[in-house]
Design a protein around this motif. Structure first.
Motif, short mmCIF file in Angstrom:
data_model
loop_
_atom_site.label_atom_id
_atom_site.label_comp_id
_atom_site.label_asym_id
_atom_site.label_seq_id
_atom_site.Cartn_x
_atom_site.Cartn_y
_atom_site.Cartn_z
N GLY A 1 17.00 14.48 80.98
CA GLY A 1 15.67 14.75 81.50
C GLY A 1 15.59 16.14 82.12
O GLY A 1 14.51 16.68 82.33
N GLY A 2 16.75 16.71 82.41
CA GLY A 2 16.82 18.06 82.97
C GLY A 2 16.38 19.10 81.96
O GLY A 2 16.17 18.82 80.79
N GLY A 3 16.26 20.34 82.43
CA GLY A 3 15.78 21.42 81.57
C GLY A 3 16.81 21.78 80.51
O GLY A 3 17.99 21.99 80.81
N GLN A 4 16.37 21.84 79.27
CA GLN A 4 17.27 22.15 78.16
C GLN A 4 17.95 23.51 78.36
O GLN A 4 19.16 23.63 78.19
N ASP A 5 17.17 24.51 78.72
CA ASP A 5 17.74 25.85 78.90
C ASP A 5 18.73 25.89 80.06
O ASP A 5 19.74 26.60 80.00
N PHE A 6 18.43 25.16 81.13
CA PHE A 6 19.32 25.14 82.30
C PHE A 6 20.68 24.56 81.92
O PHE A 6 21.72 25.16 82.16
N VAL A 7 20.66 23.39 81.31
CA VAL A 7 21.93 22.70 80.98
C VAL A 7 22.72 23.48 79.93
O VAL A 7 23.95 23.50 79.95
N ARG A 8 22.00 24.15 79.03
CA ARG A 8 22.69 24.93 77.99
C ARG A 8 23.49 26.10 78.56
O ARG A 8 24.39 26.60 77.89
N THR A 9 23.16 26.54 79.78
CA THR A 9 23.89 27.69 80.33
C THR A 9 25.35 27.34 80.62
O THR A 9 26.19 28.24 80.68
#
Lengths: 340, 340
Positions: free
Chosen positions: A186-194
């Motif tokens: 549910g978290g931000g895709q871009d955030f977790v991808r970092t």
């Protein structure tokens, strides 16, 4: 200093006692023997043994993992929400007119009681202001810097170290058996991808999350770049999880792991497929080593992220495995010594 | 029968002449020696040789391919548009009230002149009616059946056999060198995913395309399923291609391949990255063996899918390689004998 000495002592003890060698032979060595561990091992064996009636072709081996509360700590507040609150001063410095506008005024006041009373609408305004309006490269740089320099108040470690050792072992065990592991958060895709690649061994293209649109444009020198926009494409919670899985993966998972009502539909969808399917929920019942809780704090007016009694009942009814952190896990965090 | 005999003769000749063994040693054996083939081989060598100043880490090796006109025939009409027109009678059978409503009435009339005059708006209505409103499983079954039973009028073969042999070799060559190959198509993501794995060796999770939303729900027995909705999430053309790449992959490609103005931004975005980047455009200049054309027919009021003079100029200016089908390709289709 203390942590380093403990780690060295643990390593020495491990060699002396031979537990290191023993641990190596069991890919799930941080799991206690029990129903959960047994279910995992049986699922992997039955789906990967040639000739098994429930054999799954390698290309169909998809396993999806929720992140917050399933792979790392979500208490007392989702890490990304903490990031957004921490970013507010910088956003206001860039746009001083926001200093007297709610909800930014309240966040800047530092008044914890008032902040705890902010509405879901206020929270969405904070997320939009702190997660959009910059280029994807700027966002990645800011988030990476914050993750490198911020410490969790309880464990005094970067958030990226607060991952659950048994789940990291599970990710590796599944990959060693040909499963492609995805985060569906549910978290931000871009955030977790970092950070997903160094932290979980999961590359950006295998992170599905709540995602906004971007806009293609050019800088003054004519170089193209993408700007993050406050236009929601995928709310990757609840029914959004199977919808996101279809959009981003296009196959039904054979195994899915979560810890809250936001994962219910993903587990349902996974189990509704043919053959052997594994669905698991992590139950936070270990107040001493981590947390014991129902609802997640820090999110106003929402029931996102709760392991409700109704979810527990559904798990039992549907044959989803409930993992007790207290009983099923020998250790919680990867930074803890193996023999603890 | 004729085709089968030709293939057998070709195989015999190939063994006798030793061309089969020769072909095996060159992964790009359907490419003539020339600037395009040289650029591909140099790009792969410089990005995959340890110690090279432009070495690319294996996890960063991403290559993206447009589909229509780049990997298979798009002329005289995109295969998926043909599918949608063919589906109209079934849609009208299910909803008889549409028989007297435009544009369905015109499509049912079979009047080619009137059909050719339909507007982009009409076309979008036909796409929405034929591609949404059913479950994702029903859609997959319908599309698969159509692809299995329909023949291209010129070659009398399934559309899935009209792939370009040199491009299939290129996909395999890149994968053999650690590149992850993606399709990034203006076509429907769900449509292309039905056949991309057997036809191109590209799994569904590596197909990025124009995508609509789905809606999670339950059938009468309580089993969950996803319904395709007429809600556009990603228009994967033009600027939508880099935006779609960010959404679905999250990394900038090192190589990108297209054939039309719809691919311009993808190629720009790819080339704007650091280090060695390869950008290529396939030019349809072979009227005898395939087609020679500018604009694609069958799409009214649109410039989608054209290799314009401006695009040609930009390719020269930006260092994009233009691949002449006539000069650079020994053979066009995978079904043709190797020595032709």
């Amino acid at each position: 200093m203390h942590h380093r000495r403990t780690a060295v002592l643990a390593a020495v003890a491990s060699v002396l006692l031979g537990t290191h060698a023993l641990a190596q032979t069991d890919p799930l060595h941080s799991w206690n023997d029990g129903a959960a561990k047994k279910a995992i091992v049986e699922f992997v064996q039955t789906t990967t043994t040639q000739g098994s009636s429930q054999f799954v072709a390698p290309e169909e081996r998809i396993a999806t993992f929720d992140q917050d509360g399933t792979l790392w700590v979500e208490h007392p507040m989702y890490t990304q929400v903490t990031y957004c609150f921490d970013r507010v001063p910088a956003v206001v410095r860039a746009k001083p007119e926001l200093a007297n506008v709610e909800p930014f005024k309240t966040v800047l006041s530092g008044n914890r009681e008032a902040i705890a009373k902010l509405s879901m609408d206020d929270l969405l305004k904070i997320l939009a202001a702190t997660l959009t309006g910059m280029s994807v490269d700027e966002f990645r740089a800011e988030a990476t810097k914050w993750l490198d320099t911020t410490r969790d108040p309880r464990w005094k470690r970067p958030y990226t170290e607060l991952t659950y050792a048994p789940m990291i072992e599970l990710l590796k065990y599944l990959r060693a058996n040909g499963y492609k592991t995805y985060i569906v958060t549910g978290g931000g895709q871009d955030f977790v991808r970092t950070y997903a690649e160094p932290v979980y061994g999961i590359p950006p293209e295998q992170v599905v999350g709540t995602a906004g649109g971007t806009k293609y444009g050019y800088d003054k020198s004519g170089k193209p770049f993408l700007t993050k926009e406050p236009r929601l494409l995928l709310n990757d919670n609840d029914a959004g999880k199977p919808e996101g899985i279809h959009l981003m993966i296009g196959r039904r998972p054979h195994a899915a792991f979560g810890n809250s009502t936001g994962d219910r539909q993903m587990l349902e969808y996974t189990k509704a497929g043919d053959g052997a399917r594994l669905a698991m929920l992590v139950l936070h019942d270990d107040a001493k080593r981590e947390y014991a809780y129902g609802p997640v704090l820090g999110l106003p007016d929402t029931k996102v992220g709760t392991f409700t009694p109704a979810l527990y009942d559904e798990a039992k009814k549907q044959g989803w495995i409930v993992v007790s952190m207290k009983d099923d896990w020998k250790r919680i965090f990867s930074f803890e010594p193996e023999w603890e």
